[in-house]
Scaffold this motif. Sequence first.
Motif, mmCIF file in Angstrom:
data_model
loop_
_atom_site.group_PDB
_atom_site.id
_atom_site.type_symbol
_atom_site.label_atom_id
_atom_site.label_comp_id
_atom_site.label_asym_id
_atom_site.label_seq_id
_atom_site.Cartn_x
_atom_site.Cartn_y
_atom_site.Cartn_z
ATOM 1 N N MET A 139 0.830 -1.208 0.000
ATOM 2 C CA MET A 139 0.000 0.000 0.000
ATOM 3 C C MET A 139 0.862 1.253 0.000
ATOM 4 N N ILE A 140 1.964 1.211 0.745
ATOM 5 C CA ILE A 140 2.892 2.350 0.741
ATOM 6 C C ILE A 140 3.401 2.616 -0.670
ATOM 7 N N LYS A 147 -1.285 6.850 -6.346
ATOM 8 C CA LYS A 147 -2.615 6.249 -6.352
ATOM 9 C C LYS A 147 -3.326 6.473 -5.019
ATOM 10 N N THR A 148 -4.617 6.693 -5.095
ATOM 11 C CA THR A 148 -5.440 6.801 -3.896
ATOM 12 C C THR A 148 -5.807 5.393 -3.443
ATOM 13 N N ILE A 149 -5.583 5.088 -2.177
ATOM 14 C CA ILE A 149 -5.888 3.745 -1.689
ATOM 15 C C ILE A 149 -7.047 3.725 -0.703
ATOM 16 N N PHE A 171 -10.505 0.366 1.374
ATOM 17 C CA PHE A 171 -9.141 0.386 0.858
ATOM 18 C C PHE A 171 -9.137 -0.326 -0.495
ATOM 19 N N PHE A 172 -8.540 0.303 -1.487
ATOM 20 C CA PHE A 172 -8.613 -0.176 -2.865
ATOM 21 C C PHE A 172 -7.303 -0.825 -3.295
ATOM 22 N N PHE A 173 -7.398 -2.070 -3.755
ATOM 23 C CA PHE A 173 -6.276 -2.804 -4.335
ATOM 24 C C PHE A 173 -6.614 -3.046 -5.806
ATOM 25 N N ARG A 174 -5.904 -2.381 -6.684
ATOM 26 C CA ARG A 174 -6.243 -2.384 -8.097
ATOM 27 C C ARG A 174 -5.783 -3.638 -8.829
ATOM 28 N N PHE A 214 -11.544 -4.480 -2.794
ATOM 29 C CA PHE A 214 -11.686 -3.459 -1.758
ATOM 30 C C PHE A 214 -11.761 -4.161 -0.403
ATOM 31 N N VAL A 215 -11.150 -3.571 0.591
ATOM 32 C CA VAL A 215 -11.262 -4.052 1.976
ATOM 33 C C VAL A 215 -12.082 -3.034 2.742
ATOM 34 N N ILE A 216 -13.160 -3.476 3.360
ATOM 35 C CA ILE A 216 -14.027 -2.548 4.071
ATOM 36 C C ILE A 216 -13.641 -2.430 5.533
ATOM 37 N N ARG A 217 -13.588 -1.181 5.991
ATOM 38 C CA ARG A 217 -13.480 -0.904 7.429
ATOM 39 C C ARG A 217 -14.878 -0.499 7.872
#
Length: 369
Positions: A139-140, A147-149, A171-174, A214-217
């Motif tokens: 992610m870093i 990129k916006t994550i 959180f977005f993982f493309r 996407f990971v939801i919080r």
Amino acid sequence: MMKTGQLENSKWELSVLAFTRLIGKFTMKIICMITLLMCSCFVSACDGDKPNTTVVEENGNTNENDGDENNTDMGTHLTTNDYVRDIVNHPAFNGFGELLLSRDDNSSYYNTPISNVGSLMPYHGNVRPDVIVGSVNYMIDEVNKGKTIFYDIYTEQQKQQDPAKRNTGIFFFRGNPNAPFAVVCPGGGFSYVGSLHEGFPLAQRISELGLNAFVIRYRIGSEQYATEDLATAISYIFRNAAILGVSSKNYSVWGGSAGARMAGNIALSGVSAYKGDNLPKPATAVIAYTGQSTYSSNFSPSFITVAANDGIANVNTVERRVENLRNAGVDVEYRRYQTAGHGFGLGTGTDAEGWLDLAVRFWQRHIKE
């Protein structure tokens, strides 16, 4: 005998010599002072190139630091020797660092080494600090690529009406552009959100396989509210699919333990039943180690997995649900492992290792053009 004129001349010469020496000493002092001043200015200018930072020590105290080699910049990777606070305070996660962690207030865990990060997620087994650090560093790197994550799913007005919604987002993982998307719901018994172990590593692997994730919080403390957050997240992604670069067709919902209940709720009742938009049901539900037993004939096609030695989700309950779904005409792929325990995440190093790739293949079989 010296004459009077000679004596006076001698005295004059001595006076001139003494004065000359005095002037010489004074001149040398002036030169030294100017030299020291110039050196001081040069050193100050060099130091000005280094940012002044506040370093948090292991005991939680702070020291002002004039930019030494230990400073963290946007691209600095973390290691298992770093601390939980280093995740929260990393500049790549500015504004949402706390939401990577398990609870709404994680300050009591800040001095926990990442090597012991499993202590933040007591319901989960097989927590691998090396895997967690790998996904955090991923992610870093994404942030450093511009990129916006992280995306808010609620408006400021909605957050003001319910402050707990400030602790939500995705959180977005493309993956590949315009590929279908998955929403991953980490577990934690609705008392915490285990994204570090059961969210980010899974989403990273899904993206590596070419699909978006996407990971939801979600809000802690309520299955109802958590599922409403999931419905809101799915609705948000649909409304912004073009901007995000994802397909709004053939999406999937994934969950482990409590997160699997959220996924199961959407697979059973749909998005609109939980205050979301009127959207189609998921093309696939991936459900890991939960004792939830609901089913229906229009339940989403499901990939279900559990370990026989799971001490929280009873394997018999899971298998009864699998049977009921199949009898109702729902396509189900079931994977039972023996020793992976509860909350095994990716299953790295256990007999469940590789299950996620099987789940992605099942999802891909249900992707329709």
